[in-house]
Design a protein around this motif. Structure first.
Motif, PDB file in Angstrom:
ATOM      1  N   ARG A  50       0.834  -1.204   0.000  1.00  0.00           N
ATOM      2  CA  ARG A  50       0.000   0.000   0.000  1.00  0.00           C
ATOM      3  C   ARG A  50       0.872   1.259   0.000  1.00  0.00           C
ATOM      4  NH1 ARG A  50      -5.404  -0.993   1.632  1.00  0.00           N
ATOM      5  NH2 ARG A  50      -5.764  -3.209   2.087  1.00  0.00           N
ATOM      6  N   GLU A  51       0.301   2.316  -0.560  1.00  0.00           N
ATOM      7  CA  GLU A  51       1.029   3.589  -0.612  1.00  0.00           C
ATOM      8  C   GLU A  51       1.406   4.068   0.789  1.00  0.00           C
ATOM      9  OE1 GLU A  51       0.216   8.214  -1.966  1.00  0.00           O
ATOM     10  OE2 GLU A  51      -0.743   6.590  -3.094  1.00  0.00           O
ATOM     11  N   LYS A  52       0.509   3.884   1.753  1.00  0.00           N
ATOM     12  CA  LYS A  52       0.798   4.308   3.117  1.00  0.00           C
ATOM     13  C   LYS A  52       2.005   3.582   3.677  1.00  0.00           C
ATOM     14  CE  LYS A  52      -1.247   4.643   7.738  1.00  0.00           C
ATOM     15  NZ  LYS A  52      -2.446   4.380   8.575  1.00  0.00           N
ATOM     16  N   THR A  53       2.143   2.295   3.350  1.00  0.00           N
ATOM     17  CA  THR A  53       3.280   1.517   3.834  1.00  0.00           C
ATOM     18  C   THR A  53       4.587   2.034   3.244  1.00  0.00           C
ATOM     19  OG1 THR A  53       1.851  -0.427   4.050  1.00  0.00           O
ATOM     20  CG2 THR A  53       4.235  -0.808   4.013  1.00  0.00           C
ATOM     21  N   ILE A  54       4.564   2.365   1.957  1.00  0.00           N
ATOM     22  CA  ILE A  54       5.760   2.945   1.334  1.00  0.00           C
ATOM     23  C   ILE A  54       6.107   4.267   2.001  1.00  0.00           C
ATOM     24  CG2 ILE A  54       6.727   3.891  -0.794  1.00  0.00           C
ATOM     25  CD1 ILE A  54       6.463   0.886  -0.880  1.00  0.00           C
ATOM     26  N   ARG A  55       5.105   5.109   2.235  1.00  0.00           N
ATOM     27  CA  ARG A  55       5.361   6.415   2.841  1.00  0.00           C
ATOM     28  C   ARG A  55       5.878   6.291   4.277  1.00  0.00           C
ATOM     29  NH1 ARG A  55       3.683  10.687  -0.204  1.00  0.00           N
ATOM     30  NH2 ARG A  55       2.291  10.205  -1.970  1.00  0.00           N
ATOM     31  N   GLN A  56       5.506   5.225   4.972  1.00  0.00           N
ATOM     32  CA  GLN A  56       6.015   5.007   6.322  1.00  0.00           C
ATOM     33  C   GLN A  56       7.504   4.662   6.327  1.00  0.00           C
ATOM     34  OE1 GLN A  56       3.337   1.960   7.812  1.00  0.00           O
ATOM     35  NE2 GLN A  56       2.121   3.447   8.940  1.00  0.00           N
ATOM     36  N   ASN A  57       8.040   4.371   5.148  1.00  0.00           N
ATOM     37  CA  ASN A  57       9.461   4.036   5.040  1.00  0.00           C
ATOM     38  C   ASN A  57      10.261   5.098   4.285  1.00  0.00           C
ATOM     39  OD1 ASN A  57      10.110   1.076   6.054  1.00  0.00           O
ATOM     40  ND2 ASN A  57       8.062   1.015   5.143  1.00  0.00           N
ATOM     41  N   LEU A  58       9.728   6.318   4.240  1.00  0.00           N
ATOM     42  CA  LEU A  58      10.410   7.407   3.542  1.00  0.00           C
ATOM     43  C   LEU A  58      11.149   8.307   4.523  1.00  0.00           C
ATOM     44  CD1 LEU A  58       7.815   8.535   0.831  1.00  0.00           C
ATOM     45  CD2 LEU A  58       9.689   6.883   0.630  1.00  0.00           C
ATOM     46  N   PHE A  59      12.359   8.737   4.101  1.00  0.00           N
ATOM     47  CA  PHE A  59      13.131   9.707   4.878  1.00  0.00           C
ATOM     48  C   PHE A  59      12.818  11.136   4.467  1.00  0.00           C
ATOM     49  CE2 PHE A  59      16.779   6.402   4.421  1.00  0.00           C
ATOM     50  CZ  PHE A  59      16.048   5.489   5.167  1.00  0.00           C
ATOM     51  N   ILE A  60      12.136  11.309   3.343  1.00  0.00           N
ATOM     52  CA  ILE A  60      11.950  12.628   2.748  1.00  0.00           C
ATOM     53  C   ILE A  60      10.505  13.091   2.924  1.00  0.00           C
ATOM     54  CG2 ILE A  60      13.809  12.358   1.085  1.00  0.00           C
ATOM     55  CD1 ILE A  60      11.694  11.569  -0.997  1.00  0.00           C
ATOM     56  N   ARG A  61      10.311  14.408   2.877  1.00  0.00           N
ATOM     57  CA  ARG A  61       8.993  15.009   3.023  1.00  0.00           C
ATOM     58  C   ARG A  61       8.853  16.167   2.024  1.00  0.00           C
ATOM     59  NH1 ARG A  61       8.744  11.042   5.431  1.00  0.00           N
ATOM     60  NH2 ARG A  61       8.091  10.622   7.582  1.00  0.00           N
TER      61      ARG A  61
END
Length: 379
Positions: free
Chosen positions: A104-115
């Motif tokens: 899921r997109e949310k799962t990918i975003r939970q593993n991002l260092f960038i904003r």
């Protein structure tokens, strides 16, 4: 007057709808082009030369640009990273898509260092690609940068390709005492691993033993992996010499990037021996203990200029093993393995790590990253 208010209200709605449509259209256009570029970066054919590049190389021209939007796109199994596939392979891929839930997109975003609204740090983007690729449910990941015309801003599209997450292992002693493991490494596309192992052994009492565990990657977006487990198969962290049952909880937050400040982890478990093979009471060691083990580390130097990767890492660990019941046998009563143990350790690490992307080392073309420097450790 009422008609005028209704007219104004209707115009505002129309403007908002048009603005939203324009935004959605822009997002679709950017994502589509970035997806095509991502597929080119991920896909490999037999004529491709061996890839060897620094992890930040593609991002250096955009250093200091502002991140406007971050999009996430996933590639299905019908598209191979190894080039064009035969129709039968594509059909298998479509079947796999029906059985598998994409991350899921949310799962990918939970593993991002960038904003959004941050300045681009090329090294951090390279680290983030590597971090995503290191997840057991991700086969490939690429960050595609799309400049925004007449501005210093960019859009970033994250293109990922999953690993088929459902699997089975067969082990033990075949055919007398087989052991079967079923797992889903990406349950419901949420970065959750559920695993169940069954052992069938006629020499055991009871004959069937099992273990199960549940793991959540980047719990609540913290980059800490949370795991809860129960085992009857002596697969926990074991001090003693007997077959042990255990239940416990683990949490692990690795130092995912030189720009991360904190790392740490810990585990607590309850362990007890069980005489499943009917050994005589005179030789069976009956014991029960609890284990607690925690550590935390602080990373110095994260605010250095982005091109300087040298860091200092200080870590402290505390552990405690407490025996509630000790073996009755006198020969074992005083052994270190069956007595309480506790302590505190500290370590200071000076390190500098740069990563290079390469392929065809192993994984049949899958992109890997290897560190070009090994950290030194001082106790």
């Amino acid at each position: 007057m009422r008609a005028f208010i209704i007219l104004v209200f209707s115009l505002l709605i129309c403007v908002q709808v048009k603005a939203q449509d324009k935004k959605d259209s822009t997002k679709t256009s950017v994502s589509k082009k970035a997806l095509e570029e991502g597929i080119k970066l991920i896909s490999r054919t037999g004529s491709d030369s061996v890839l060897l590049e620094e992890s930040d190389e593609r991002f250096l021209p955009y250093s200091g640009n502002i991140i406007r939007n971050i999009y996430v796109q996933s590639i299905g199994f019908e598209k191979s990273i190894y080039g064009n596939e035969k129709p039968i392979v594509q059909k298998i891929g479509r079947t796999a898509n029906k059985l598998h839930t994409n991350t899921r997109e949310k799962t990918i975003r939970q593993n991002l260092f960038i904003r959004p609204n941050e300045k681009i740090n090329p090294y951090k983007l390279g680290d983030n690609e590597r971090h995503l690729r290191n997840q057991e449910f991700i086969l490939e990941s690429r960050f595609v940068i799309t400049p925004v015309e007449e501005t210093d801003s960019v859009d970033i599209t994250i293109v990922t390709r999953d690993v088929f997450s459902i699997g089975m292992n067969i082990g033990g002693t075949i055919p007398t005492a087989p052991k079967f493991t079923l797992y889903d490494a990406n349950l419901d596309g949420r970065g959750q691993r559920l695993e169940v192992t069954m052992l069938f052994d006629p020499d055991r009492k009871p004959r069937t033993g099992f273990s199960t565990s549940f793991k959540k990657t980047s719990f609540l977006g913290s980059f800490a992996d949370l795991e809860i487990f129960y085992t009857q198969l002596n697969t926990g962290f074991s001090y003693g010499d007997e077959r042990e049952f255990a239940t416990g909880i683990k949490i692990d937050r690795k130092l995912v990037s030189p720009y991360s400040r904190l790392a740490g982890g810990g585990q607590w478990s309850k362990n007890w021996s069980r005489n499943v093979y009917s050994r005589p009471d005179s030789v069976f060691l009956d014991y029960h203990y609890n284990l607690a083990d925690f550590w935390i580390g602080y990373n110095f130097g994260i605010h250095k200029p982005i091109e300087k990767r040298s860091r200092t890492f200080l870590a402290v660990r505390a552990f405690d093993g407490y025996f509630i019941t000790k073996p009755d046998q006198e020969d074992f009563y005083k052994e270190n393995n069956y007595n309480n143990i506790n302590g505190v350790l500290a370590a200071l690490t000076f390190y500098k790590r740069d990563f290079y992307k390469t392929q065809y080392i192993f994984g049949f073309g899958r992109t890997r990253m290897f560190p070009m420097a090994i950290p030194s450790l001082l106790p």
